[in-house]
Design an enzyme around this catalytic site. Structure first.
Site, PDB file in Angstrom:
ATOM      1  N   SER A 142       2.913 -16.951  33.850  1.00 57.26           N
ATOM      2  CA  SER A 142       2.546 -15.891  34.789  1.00 57.26           C
ATOM      3  C   SER A 142       3.426 -16.070  36.019  1.00 57.26           C
ATOM      4  O   SER A 142       4.012 -17.151  36.213  1.00 57.26           O
ATOM      5  CB  SER A 142       1.072 -16.070  35.177  1.00 57.26           C
ATOM      6  OG  SER A 142       0.747 -15.337  36.345  1.00 57.26           O
ATOM      7  N   TYR A 155      -6.403 -21.156  37.428  1.00 57.72           N
ATOM      8  CA  TYR A 155      -5.373 -20.366  36.726  1.00 57.72           C
ATOM      9  C   TYR A 155      -3.974 -20.795  37.165  1.00 57.72           C
ATOM     10  O   TYR A 155      -3.078 -20.992  36.339  1.00 57.72           O
ATOM     11  CB  TYR A 155      -5.613 -18.892  37.045  1.00 57.72           C
ATOM     12  CG  TYR A 155      -4.795 -17.911  36.228  1.00 57.72           C
ATOM     13  CD1 TYR A 155      -5.187 -17.559  34.936  1.00 57.72           C
ATOM     14  CD2 TYR A 155      -3.658 -17.303  36.761  1.00 57.72           C
ATOM     15  CE1 TYR A 155      -4.460 -16.617  34.198  1.00 57.72           C
ATOM     16  CE2 TYR A 155      -2.932 -16.379  36.035  1.00 57.72           C
ATOM     17  CZ  TYR A 155      -3.339 -16.034  34.758  1.00 57.72           C
ATOM     18  OH  TYR A 155      -2.613 -15.113  34.029  1.00 57.72           O
TER      19      TYR A 155
HETATM   20  N1  LIG Z   1      -2.752  -9.134  32.418  1.00 56.81           N
HETATM   21  C1  LIG Z   1      -1.962  -9.719  33.326  1.00 56.81           C
HETATM   22  O1  LIG Z   1      -1.746  -9.177  34.419  1.00 56.81           O
HETATM   23  C2  LIG Z   1      -1.312 -11.021  33.033  1.00 56.81           C
HETATM   24  C3  LIG Z   1      -0.278 -11.442  33.885  1.00 56.81           C
HETATM   25  C4  LIG Z   1       0.346 -12.660  33.631  1.00 56.81           C
HETATM   26  C5  LIG Z   1      -0.057 -13.426  32.565  1.00 56.81           C
HETATM   27  N2  LIG Z   1      -1.071 -12.990  31.754  1.00 56.81           N
HETATM   28  C6  LIG Z   1      -1.457 -13.846  30.637  1.00 56.81           C
HETATM   29  O2  LIG Z   1      -1.274 -13.142  29.431  1.00 56.81           O
HETATM   30  C7  LIG Z   1      -2.178 -13.643  28.453  1.00 56.81           C
HETATM   31  C8  LIG Z   1      -2.941 -12.491  27.820  1.00 56.81           C
HETATM   32  O3  LIG Z   1      -3.649 -11.829  28.841  1.00 56.81           O
HETATM   33  P1  LIG Z   1      -4.216 -10.334  28.681  1.00 56.81           P
HETATM   34  O4  LIG Z   1      -4.071  -9.690  29.997  1.00 56.81           O
HETATM   35  O5  LIG Z   1      -3.641  -9.670  27.474  1.00 56.81           O
HETATM   36  O6  LIG Z   1      -5.768 -10.679  28.471  1.00 56.81           O
HETATM   37  P2  LIG Z   1      -6.904  -9.939  27.618  1.00 56.81           P
HETATM   38  O7  LIG Z   1      -8.182 -10.417  28.228  1.00 56.81           O
HETATM   39  O8  LIG Z   1      -6.645  -8.492  27.512  1.00 56.81           O
HETATM   40  O9  LIG Z   1      -6.708 -10.587  26.165  1.00 56.81           O
HETATM   41  C9  LIG Z   1      -6.889 -11.953  25.976  1.00 56.81           C
HETATM   42  C10 LIG Z   1      -7.159 -12.230  24.500  1.00 56.81           C
HETATM   43  O10 LIG Z   1      -7.320 -13.655  24.367  1.00 56.81           O
HETATM   44  C11 LIG Z   1      -8.442 -13.897  23.553  1.00 56.81           C
HETATM   45  N3  LIG Z   1      -8.995 -15.218  23.856  1.00 56.81           N
HETATM   46  C12 LIG Z   1      -9.672 -15.612  24.966  1.00 56.81           C
HETATM   47  N4  LIG Z   1     -10.065 -16.886  24.836  1.00 56.81           N
HETATM   48  C13 LIG Z   1      -9.610 -17.318  23.639  1.00 56.81           C
HETATM   49  C14 LIG Z   1      -9.688 -18.552  22.937  1.00 56.81           C
HETATM   50  N5  LIG Z   1     -10.357 -19.601  23.447  1.00 56.81           N
HETATM   51  N6  LIG Z   1      -9.104 -18.643  21.727  1.00 56.81           N
HETATM   52  C15 LIG Z   1      -8.447 -17.581  21.195  1.00 56.81           C
HETATM   53  N7  LIG Z   1      -8.339 -16.392  21.796  1.00 56.81           N
HETATM   54  C16 LIG Z   1      -8.920 -16.264  23.010  1.00 56.81           C
HETATM   55  C17 LIG Z   1      -9.420 -12.764  23.864  1.00 56.81           C
HETATM   56  O11 LIG Z   1     -10.380 -12.613  22.811  1.00 56.81           O
HETATM   57  C18 LIG Z   1      -8.465 -11.587  23.997  1.00 56.81           C
HETATM   58  O12 LIG Z   1      -8.216 -10.955  22.754  1.00 56.81           O
HETATM   59  C19 LIG Z   1      -3.078 -14.660  29.175  1.00 56.81           C
HETATM   60  O13 LIG Z   1      -2.574 -15.967  28.956  1.00 56.81           O
HETATM   61  C20 LIG Z   1      -2.905 -14.288  30.623  1.00 56.81           C
HETATM   62  O14 LIG Z   1      -3.145 -15.372  31.490  1.00 56.81           O
HETATM   63  C21 LIG Z   1      -1.700 -11.810  31.962  1.00 56.81           C
END
Ligand SMILES: NC(=O)c1ccc[n+]([C@@H]2O[C@H](COP(=O)([O-])OP(=O)(O)OC[C@H]3O[C@@H](n4cnc5c(N)ncnc54)[C@H](O)[C@@H]3O)[C@@H](O)[C@H]2O)c1
Length: 260
Positions: A142, A155
């Site tokens: 991130s 985080y």
């Molecule tokens: N959305 C953002 O702005 C953003 C920015 C930077 C980084 N990220 C990172 O991207 C990644 C995905 O985020 P997102 O926004 O798509 O989130 P999201 O909440 O839309 O999706 C996350 C997915 O991870 C799954 N998950 C959660 N805990 C789990 C576990 N213990 N085992 C297996 N699966 C699990 C959930 O069921 C879900 O399908 C994360 O690592 C997040 O930190 C997101």
């Protein structure tokens, strides 16, 4: 460079950024395991993406903090397709609290999903990659791998930690042709972020509009969210790039919020 017939495991891919990466890989002909907490969700996404083709997907039940489930899930992929070429360790959650009010169990839960998850999935995939003499591991970092924000101690700590894990894997994996890199997105409008908007508004005592315009996008060059497709494109490059020339790196995709 392409991913045709490459076997890829993407954690947290039932929705959000992980699903978008799976869609991109499948559009390039890859075989993708959608690894997520609930088998029904993973299979529903896998079926939808397989219809789009030309690659295909299967659903795998996997809580990334559970070593037994991680190992069983990776084995299921190897039994189905005979190999693992690419791991995208993407599963993640967000929990926001001021540090003095951060419940210790929530701190541990967040670190476990991001850090134990990255470690356990890498540990399970690496022997299969070493056997073939090649592999790509991609961690979902991130901007918070490089920058801090209030309320996000767990985080920010976890996302910084993933840079270290990727760098160690780059050094250990090099002689086996295994590369490791980190994608560092800015805010992407997924369920993870949608949930944070009212939470941060309440914690900071400001409106939801102000959370978006000032906190989330205030430092970008154009007040734009990064998209799932933007992140998926970087994930494609890291997966398809064929040599150790591109390893141990982190790439920020954030509309200029953070400039390396
Ligand atoms: N959305 C953002 O702005 C953003 C920015 C930077 C980084 N990220 C990172 O991207 C990644 C995905 O985020 P997102 O926004 O798509 O989130 P999201 O909440 O839309 O999706 C996350 C997915 O991870 C799954 N998950 C959660 N805990 C789990 C576990 N213990 N085992 C297996 N699966 C699990 C959930 O069921 C879900 O399908 C994360 O690592 C997040 O930190 C997101």
């Amino acid at each position: 460079m392409n991913l045709k017939d490459k076997v890829c495991i993407i954690t947290g891919a039932a929705r959000g950024i992980g699903e978008g990466i799976a869609r991109r890989y499948i559009a390039d002909g890859a075989k993708v395991a959608i690894a997520d907490l609930r088998l029904a969700d993973a299979e529903a996404t896998a079926n939808e993406l397989t219809k789009a083709g030309p690659g295909k997907a299967i659903g795998v039940e996997m809580n990334v903090t559970d070593e037994r489930q991680v190992n069983a899930g990776v084995q299921k992929v190897v039994d189905t397709w005979g190999a693992v070429d690419v791991l995208v360790s993407n599963a993640g959650i967000q929990i926001v609290h001021e540090i003095e009010n951060f419940p210790f169990p929530e701190w541990k839960k967040l670190l476990a999903i991001h850090l134990d998850g990255g470690f356990l999935t890498s540990k399970a995939c690496i022997p299969h990659m070493y056997k073939r003499g090649s592999g790509a591991i991609i961690f979902m970092g991130s901007v918070h791998s490089k920058e801090a924000s209030p309320l996000k101690s767990a985080y920010v700590t976890a996302k910084h930690g993933l840079l270290g894990l990727a760098r160690v894997i780059s050094k250990e994996g090099a002689e086996h042709g295994v590369r490791a890199n980190v994608i560092c997105p800015g805010f992407v409008r997924t369920p993870l972020v949608a949930k944070q908007i009212p939470e941060q508004a309440a914690e900071l005592g400001i409106s939801e509009k102000e959370v978006v315009e000032k906190i989330m996008l205030g430092e970008t060059v154009d007040k734009e969210f990064t998209t799932i497709e933007d992140v998926a494109e970087i994930a494609w490059v890291f997966a398809a790039f064929p040599t150790n020339a591109l390893t141990g790196q982190s790439l920020v995709v954030s509309h200029g919020w953070y400039m390396d």
